[in-house]
Motif scaffolding. Structure first.
Motif, PDB file in Angstrom:
ATOM      1  N   PHE A  73       0.905  -1.241   0.067  1.00  0.00           N
ATOM      2  CA  PHE A  73      -0.099   0.067   0.185  1.00  0.00           C
ATOM      3  C   PHE A  73       0.767   1.227   0.086  1.00  0.00           C
ATOM      4  O   PHE A  73       1.776   1.302   0.553  1.00  0.00           O
ATOM      5  N   ASP A  74       0.751   2.467  -0.858  1.00  0.00           N
ATOM      6  CA  ASP A  74       1.088   3.588  -0.833  1.00  0.00           C
ATOM      7  C   ASP A  74       0.124   4.297   0.253  1.00  0.00           C
ATOM      8  O   ASP A  74      -0.890   4.784  -0.026  1.00  0.00           O
ATOM      9  N   ARG A  75       0.640   4.254   1.503  1.00  0.00           N
ATOM     10  CA  ARG A  75       0.029   4.794   2.921  1.00  0.00           C
ATOM     11  C   ARG A  75      -0.718   3.872   3.444  1.00  0.00           C
ATOM     12  O   ARG A  75      -1.092   2.812   3.011  1.00  0.00           O
ATOM     13  N   CYS A  76      -0.974   4.296   4.653  1.00  0.00           N
ATOM     14  CA  CYS A  76      -1.809   3.725   5.601  1.00  0.00           C
ATOM     15  C   CYS A  76      -2.627   4.509   6.518  1.00  0.00           C
ATOM     16  O   CYS A  76      -2.389   5.704   6.439  1.00  0.00           O
ATOM     17  N   PRO A  77      -3.684   4.169   7.105  1.00  0.00           N
ATOM     18  CA  PRO A  77      -4.407   4.933   8.059  1.00  0.00           C
ATOM     19  C   PRO A  77      -3.752   5.738   9.007  1.00  0.00           C
ATOM     20  O   PRO A  77      -3.908   6.925   9.142  1.00  0.00           O
ATOM     21  N   VAL A  78      -2.561   5.304   9.577  1.00  0.00           N
ATOM     22  CA  VAL A  78      -1.595   6.221  10.417  1.00  0.00           C
ATOM     23  C   VAL A  78      -1.274   7.563   9.708  1.00  0.00           C
ATOM     24  O   VAL A  78      -1.048   8.487  10.183  1.00  0.00           O
ATOM     25  N   ASP A  79      -0.872   7.444   8.379  1.00  0.00           N
ATOM     26  CA  ASP A  79      -0.476   8.428   7.770  1.00  0.00           C
ATOM     27  C   ASP A  79      -1.359   9.701   8.044  1.00  0.00           C
ATOM     28  O   ASP A  79      -1.208  10.739   8.306  1.00  0.00           O
ATOM     29  N   PHE A  80      -2.917   9.402   7.858  1.00  0.00           N
ATOM     30  CA  PHE A  80      -3.742  10.335   7.765  1.00  0.00           C
ATOM     31  C   PHE A  80      -4.086  11.094   9.274  1.00  0.00           C
ATOM     32  O   PHE A  80      -4.387  12.200   9.361  1.00  0.00           O
ATOM     33  N   ILE A  81      -3.891  10.072  10.166  1.00  0.00           N
ATOM     34  CA  ILE A  81      -3.947  10.549  11.553  1.00  0.00           C
ATOM     35  C   ILE A  81      -2.869  11.684  11.779  1.00  0.00           C
ATOM     36  O   ILE A  81      -2.844  12.574  12.371  1.00  0.00           O
ATOM     37  N   GLY A  82      -1.555  11.298  11.115  1.00  0.00           N
ATOM     38  CA  GLY A  82      -0.529  12.179  11.269  1.00  0.00           C
ATOM     39  C   GLY A  82      -0.928  13.485  10.684  1.00  0.00           C
ATOM     40  O   GLY A  82      -0.560  14.654  11.506  1.00  0.00           O
ATOM     41  N   TYR A  83      -1.232  13.592   9.614  1.00  0.00           N
ATOM     42  CA  TYR A  83      -1.742  14.622   8.991  1.00  0.00           C
ATOM     43  C   TYR A  83      -2.806  15.462   9.682  1.00  0.00           C
ATOM     44  O   TYR A  83      -2.743  16.607   9.832  1.00  0.00           O
ATOM     45  N   LEU A  84      -3.860  14.751  10.252  1.00  0.00           N
ATOM     46  CA  LEU A  84      -4.766  15.347  10.996  1.00  0.00           C
ATOM     47  C   LEU A  84      -4.128  16.046  12.577  1.00  0.00           C
ATOM     48  O   LEU A  84      -4.729  17.063  12.658  1.00  0.00           O
ATOM     49  N   LEU A  85      -3.330  15.377  13.003  1.00  0.00           N
ATOM     50  CA  LEU A  85      -2.796  15.807  14.041  1.00  0.00           C
ATOM     51  C   LEU A  85      -1.989  17.018  13.917  1.00  0.00           C
ATOM     52  O   LEU A  85      -1.672  17.839  14.891  1.00  0.00           O
TER      53      LEU A  85
END
Length: 179
Positions: A73-85
């Motif tokens: 996968f290119d990215r995982c759910p944690v990537d978006f949590i990082g962006y959101l935080l």
């Protein structure tokens, strides 16, 4: 194995996914949620909003639910949590509401490969003023994945070096894991 390549923007994630695709021809690759949603007509704000990142988070979770056994996968759910935080409107993001779904999705991954910002930076940057958010996301991802404050409990391999060196680190890790 189910592998996700994670990191802030412009660190070489997609390049690593391409390298791994060449070296692991039996594996399927899954493009990052931003591109999937864009192809489906999602109109992202010029500066992505909390809602834009939540849409990508939801798609990333769905990707993990639907993917075959051997996948990168290119990215995982944690990537978006990082962006959101790291987002300026982070107070509008309720991480606690997402954690059960994220943990459930991450259980379907065998490995997250973290591609961080290196010193000196391997990616030439434009003068876009984007460096501060990029560094904030990199820091958030390293904390989320390496310190694991939310008990994601997924194996993480931090890689560095040239794209080929990074791919070799992943292959060596996979070989060690299969022993």
């Amino acid at each position: 194995m189910r592998i996700a390549v994670s990191g802030t923007h412009r660190t070489g994630k997609s390049t690593l996914v391409d390298e791994l695709s060449d070296l692991l021809p039996a594996y399927v690759t899954v493009d990052e949620p931003y591109h999937q949603l864009e192809e489906e007509g999602h109109a992202f704000a010029e500066t992505p909003s909390v809602e834009d990142f939540e849409a990508q988070l939801a798609r990333s979770i769905a990707n993990l639910d639907e993917a075959p056994a051997d996948v990168v996968f290119d990215r995982c759910p944690v990537d978006f949590i990082g962006y959101l935080l790291a987002h300026e409107d982070r107070d509008a993001f309720d991480i606690e509401a997402w954690l059960p779904r994220v943990r459930g999705a991450l259980r379907k991954l065998d490995l997250i490969v973290l591609v961080g910002i290196e010193r000196p930076d391997r990616i030439s940057l434009s003068a876009s003023g984007d460096e501060e958010p990029r560094l904030a996301v990199d820091e958030a991802l390293k904390e989320l994945l390496l310190e694991d404050p939310h008990a994601f409990e997924v194996e993480v391999l931090e890689v560095e070096g040239s794209p080929r060196a990074r791919a070799k680190q992943v292959l060596a890790h996979l070989a060690d894991a299969s022993r």
